[in-house]
Design a protein around this motif. Structure first.
Motif, PDB file in Angstrom:
ATOM      1  N   MET A  41       0.848  -1.236   0.181  1.00 45.50           N
ATOM      2  CA  MET A  41      -0.032  -0.067   0.167  1.00 45.50           C
ATOM      3  C   MET A  41       0.935   1.184   0.214  1.00 45.50           C
ATOM      4  SD  MET A  41      -2.797   1.037   3.008  1.00 45.50           S
ATOM      5  CE  MET A  41      -3.744  -0.445   2.728  1.00 45.50           C
ATOM      6  N   ASN A  42       0.734   2.130  -1.070  1.00 47.82           N
ATOM      7  CA  ASN A  42       1.141   3.445  -0.771  1.00 47.82           C
ATOM      8  C   ASN A  42       0.313   4.766  -1.153  1.00 47.82           C
ATOM      9  OD1 ASN A  42       2.998   5.532  -0.784  1.00 47.82           O
ATOM     10  ND2 ASN A  42       4.408   4.632  -2.705  1.00 47.82           N
ATOM     11  N   THR A  43      -0.515   5.052  -0.168  1.00 47.72           N
ATOM     12  CA  THR A  43      -1.757   5.939  -0.518  1.00 47.72           C
ATOM     13  C   THR A  43      -1.149   7.403  -0.900  1.00 47.72           C
ATOM     14  OG1 THR A  43      -1.714   6.615   1.911  1.00 47.72           O
ATOM     15  CG2 THR A  43      -3.157   4.641   1.016  1.00 47.72           C
ATOM     16  N   ALA A  44       0.004   7.849  -0.437  1.00 50.75           N
ATOM     17  CA  ALA A  44       0.492   9.232  -0.995  1.00 50.75           C
ATOM     18  C   ALA A  44       1.446   8.959  -2.191  1.00 50.75           C
ATOM     19  CB  ALA A  44       1.413   9.617   0.355  1.00 50.75           C
ATOM     20  N   LYS A  45       1.358   7.880  -2.701  1.00 49.10           N
ATOM     21  CA  LYS A  45       2.446   7.742  -3.797  1.00 49.10           C
ATOM     22  C   LYS A  45       3.931   8.258  -3.463  1.00 49.10           C
ATOM     23  CE  LYS A  45      -1.239   7.089  -6.913  1.00 49.10           C
ATOM     24  NZ  LYS A  45      -1.840   6.440  -6.162  1.00 49.10           N
ATOM     25  N   TRP A  46       4.363   8.127  -2.571  1.00 48.00           N
ATOM     26  CA  TRP A  46       5.803   8.386  -1.991  1.00 48.00           C
ATOM     27  C   TRP A  46       6.875   7.563  -2.783  1.00 48.00           C
ATOM     28  CZ3 TRP A  46       3.922   7.831   3.561  1.00 48.00           C
ATOM     29  CH2 TRP A  46       3.252   8.897   3.839  1.00 48.00           C
ATOM     30  N   PRO A  47       7.891   8.078  -3.576  1.00 47.91           N
ATOM     31  CA  PRO A  47       8.895   7.183  -4.261  1.00 47.91           C
ATOM     32  C   PRO A  47       9.460   6.420  -2.961  1.00 47.91           C
ATOM     33  CG  PRO A  47       9.565   9.379  -4.648  1.00 47.91           C
ATOM     34  CD  PRO A  47       8.050   9.517  -3.751  1.00 47.91           C
ATOM     35  N   PHE A  48       9.945   5.188  -3.415  1.00 44.58           N
ATOM     36  CA  PHE A  48      10.528   4.527  -2.142  1.00 44.58           C
ATOM     37  C   PHE A  48      11.613   3.385  -3.010  1.00 44.58           C
ATOM     38  CE2 PHE A  48       6.961   1.937  -2.978  1.00 44.58           C
ATOM     39  CZ  PHE A  48       7.550   0.663  -2.976  1.00 44.58           C
ATOM     40  N   SER A  49      12.953   3.037  -2.409  1.00 49.32           N
ATOM     41  CA  SER A  49      13.575   2.050  -2.747  1.00 49.32           C
ATOM     42  C   SER A  49      13.742   0.857  -1.638  1.00 49.32           C
ATOM     43  CB  SER A  49      14.883   2.444  -3.433  1.00 49.32           C
ATOM     44  OG  SER A  49      15.594   3.058  -2.413  1.00 49.32           O
ATOM     45  N   VAL A  50      13.924  -0.474  -2.041  1.00 50.04           N
ATOM     46  CA  VAL A  50      14.397  -1.448  -0.982  1.00 50.04           C
ATOM     47  C   VAL A  50      15.340  -2.148  -1.602  1.00 50.04           C
ATOM     48  CG1 VAL A  50      13.359  -3.608   0.102  1.00 50.04           C
ATOM     49  CG2 VAL A  50      11.839  -1.709  -0.419  1.00 50.04           C
ATOM     50  N   ASP A  51      16.663  -2.276  -0.561  1.00 55.28           N
ATOM     51  CA  ASP A  51      17.997  -2.695  -0.949  1.00 55.28           C
ATOM     52  C   ASP A  51      18.276  -3.831  -0.061  1.00 55.28           C
ATOM     53  OD1 ASP A  51      18.535  -0.780  -2.936  1.00 55.28           O
ATOM     54  OD2 ASP A  51      19.187   0.566  -1.678  1.00 55.28           O
ATOM     55  N   ASP A  52      18.576  -4.999  -0.711  1.00 59.86           N
ATOM     56  CA  ASP A  52      18.634  -6.105   0.256  1.00 59.86           C
ATOM     57  C   ASP A  52      20.024  -6.783   0.019  1.00 59.86           C
ATOM     58  OD1 ASP A  52      18.627  -8.466   1.689  1.00 59.86           O
ATOM     59  OD2 ASP A  52      16.961  -9.656   0.626  1.00 59.86           O
ATOM     60  N   ASP A  53      21.015  -6.572   0.833  1.00 54.55           N
ATOM     61  CA  ASP A  53      22.458  -7.072   0.327  1.00 54.55           C
ATOM     62  C   ASP A  53      22.832  -8.475   1.151  1.00 54.55           C
ATOM     63  OD1 ASP A  53      22.689  -6.535   3.287  1.00 54.55           O
ATOM     64  OD2 ASP A  53      24.249  -5.061   3.153  1.00 54.55           O
ATOM     65  N   GLY A  54      21.714  -9.278   1.600  1.00 57.76           N
ATOM     66  CA  GLY A  54      22.033 -10.384   2.121  1.00 57.76           C
ATOM     67  C   GLY A  54      22.170 -10.445   3.584  1.00 57.76           C
ATOM     68  N   SER A  56      21.279  -7.625   5.591  1.00 58.94           N
ATOM     69  CA  SER A  56      20.213  -6.362   5.837  1.00 58.94           C
ATOM     70  C   SER A  56      19.428  -5.770   5.001  1.00 58.94           C
ATOM     71  CB  SER A  56      21.042  -5.130   6.603  1.00 58.94           C
ATOM     72  OG  SER A  56      21.901  -4.505   5.709  1.00 58.94           O
ATOM     73  N   ILE A  57      18.286  -5.241   5.337  1.00 58.33           N
ATOM     74  CA  ILE A  57      17.423  -4.541   4.206  1.00 58.33           C
ATOM     75  C   ILE A  57      17.204  -3.251   4.530  1.00 58.33           C
ATOM     76  CG2 ILE A  57      14.939  -4.672   3.349  1.00 58.33           C
ATOM     77  CD1 ILE A  57      14.790  -7.693   4.090  1.00 58.33           C
ATOM     78  N   LYS A  58      17.542  -2.282   3.637  1.00 57.07           N
ATOM     79  CA  LYS A  58      17.471  -1.034   3.705  1.00 57.07           C
ATOM     80  C   LYS A  58      16.368  -0.246   2.891  1.00 57.07           C
ATOM     81  CE  LYS A  58      19.839   3.179   2.486  1.00 57.07           C
ATOM     82  NZ  LYS A  58      21.236   3.693   1.783  1.00 57.07           N
ATOM     83  N   VAL A  59      15.315   0.318   3.409  1.00 60.13           N
ATOM     84  CA  VAL A  59      14.287   0.640   2.980  1.00 60.13           C
ATOM     85  C   VAL A  59      14.535   2.407   2.991  1.00 60.13           C
ATOM     86  CG1 VAL A  59      11.519   1.391   3.024  1.00 60.13           C
ATOM     87  CG2 VAL A  59      12.882  -0.974   3.664  1.00 60.13           C
ATOM     88  N   VAL A  93       5.889  -5.077   1.856  1.00 54.25           N
ATOM     89  CA  VAL A  93       5.982  -6.535   2.333  1.00 54.25           C
ATOM     90  C   VAL A  93       7.519  -6.661   2.030  1.00 54.25           C
ATOM     91  CG1 VAL A  93       5.516  -8.947   1.773  1.00 54.25           C
ATOM     92  CG2 VAL A  93       3.606  -7.148   1.723  1.00 54.25           C
ATOM     93  N   LEU A  94       8.427  -7.113   3.171  1.00 57.92           N
ATOM     94  CA  LEU A  94       9.720  -7.218   3.027  1.00 57.92           C
ATOM     95  C   LEU A  94      10.186  -8.391   2.361  1.00 57.92           C
ATOM     96  CD1 LEU A  94      10.598  -5.909   6.496  1.00 57.92           C
ATOM     97  CD2 LEU A  94      10.610  -4.864   4.514  1.00 57.92           C
ATOM     98  N   PRO A  95      11.576  -8.529   1.592  1.00 59.79           N
ATOM     99  CA  PRO A  95      11.427  -9.667   0.686  1.00 59.79           C
ATOM    100  C   PRO A  95      12.094 -10.890   1.536  1.00 59.79           C
ATOM    101  CG  PRO A  95      13.299  -8.128   0.691  1.00 59.79           C
ATOM    102  CD  PRO A  95      12.070  -7.624   1.386  1.00 59.79           C
ATOM    103  N   ASP A  96      12.442 -10.706   2.802  1.00 60.72           N
ATOM    104  CA  ASP A  96      12.767 -11.573   3.749  1.00 60.72           C
ATOM    105  C   ASP A  96      12.504 -11.438   5.181  1.00 60.72           C
ATOM    106  OD1 ASP A  96      14.336 -13.441   2.106  1.00 60.72           O
ATOM    107  OD2 ASP A  96      15.948 -11.922   2.185  1.00 60.72           O
ATOM    108  N   GLU A  97      12.316 -12.458   5.943  1.00 61.59           N
ATOM    109  CA  GLU A  97      11.803 -12.096   7.461  1.00 61.59           C
ATOM    110  C   GLU A  97      12.817 -11.383   8.062  1.00 61.59           C
ATOM    111  OE1 GLU A  97      10.402 -14.600  11.409  1.00 61.59           O
ATOM    112  OE2 GLU A  97       9.838 -15.408   9.139  1.00 61.59           O
ATOM    113  N   VAL A  98      12.890 -10.501   8.825  1.00 67.63           N
ATOM    114  CA  VAL A  98      13.781  -9.494   9.615  1.00 67.63           C
ATOM    115  C   VAL A  98      13.507  -9.535  11.093  1.00 67.63           C
ATOM    116  CG1 VAL A  98      13.908  -7.875   7.586  1.00 67.63           C
ATOM    117  CG2 VAL A  98      12.497  -7.436   9.624  1.00 67.63           C
TER     118      VAL A  98
END
Length: 101
Positions: A41-54, A56-59, A93-98
């Motif tokens: 869900m992105n109701t305000a249409k904020w641009p975002f990125s998700v980086d997964d380096d194995g 840690s996950i950075k949003v 939804v995150l790519p892996d469990e954190v």
């Protein structure tokens, strides 16, 4: 008399089954499917990125420049991430469990 009745019929017709812009009923906001999995869900249409380096996950979310940090609420769960500002929600939804420690 006929003019008043015509005006009354016109006003009733305008407020009938169809909604005009600004008069629409509020939609029910669902954060989860019926089986319990979180929805994207992105109701305000904020641009975002998700980086997964194995390890840690950075949003990264681009928020408005003049935003009071007291209005930001963050909820991190093992399978999803929710950011709430005023009435707007970004849920990912995150790519892996954190770990949420």
């Amino acid at each position: 008399n006929e003019k008043q009745e015509a005006a009354r019929n016109k006003s009733q017709r305008g407020s009938g089954g169809c909604f005009e812009f600004g008069q629409q009923p509020a939609r029910e906001r669902r954060f989860f499917r019926d089986d319990g999995t979180p929805l994207l869900m992105n109701t305000a249409k904020w641009p975002f990125s998700v980086d997964d380096d194995g390890t840690s996950i950075k949003v990264d979310v681009a928020l408005p420049k003049f935003l009071d940090s007291a209005q930001i609420e963050v909820d991190i769960q093992p399978m999803y991430f929710r950011l709430s500002i005023k009435k707007n929600v970004l849920q990912l939804v995150l790519p892996d469990e954190v770990l949420t420690d």
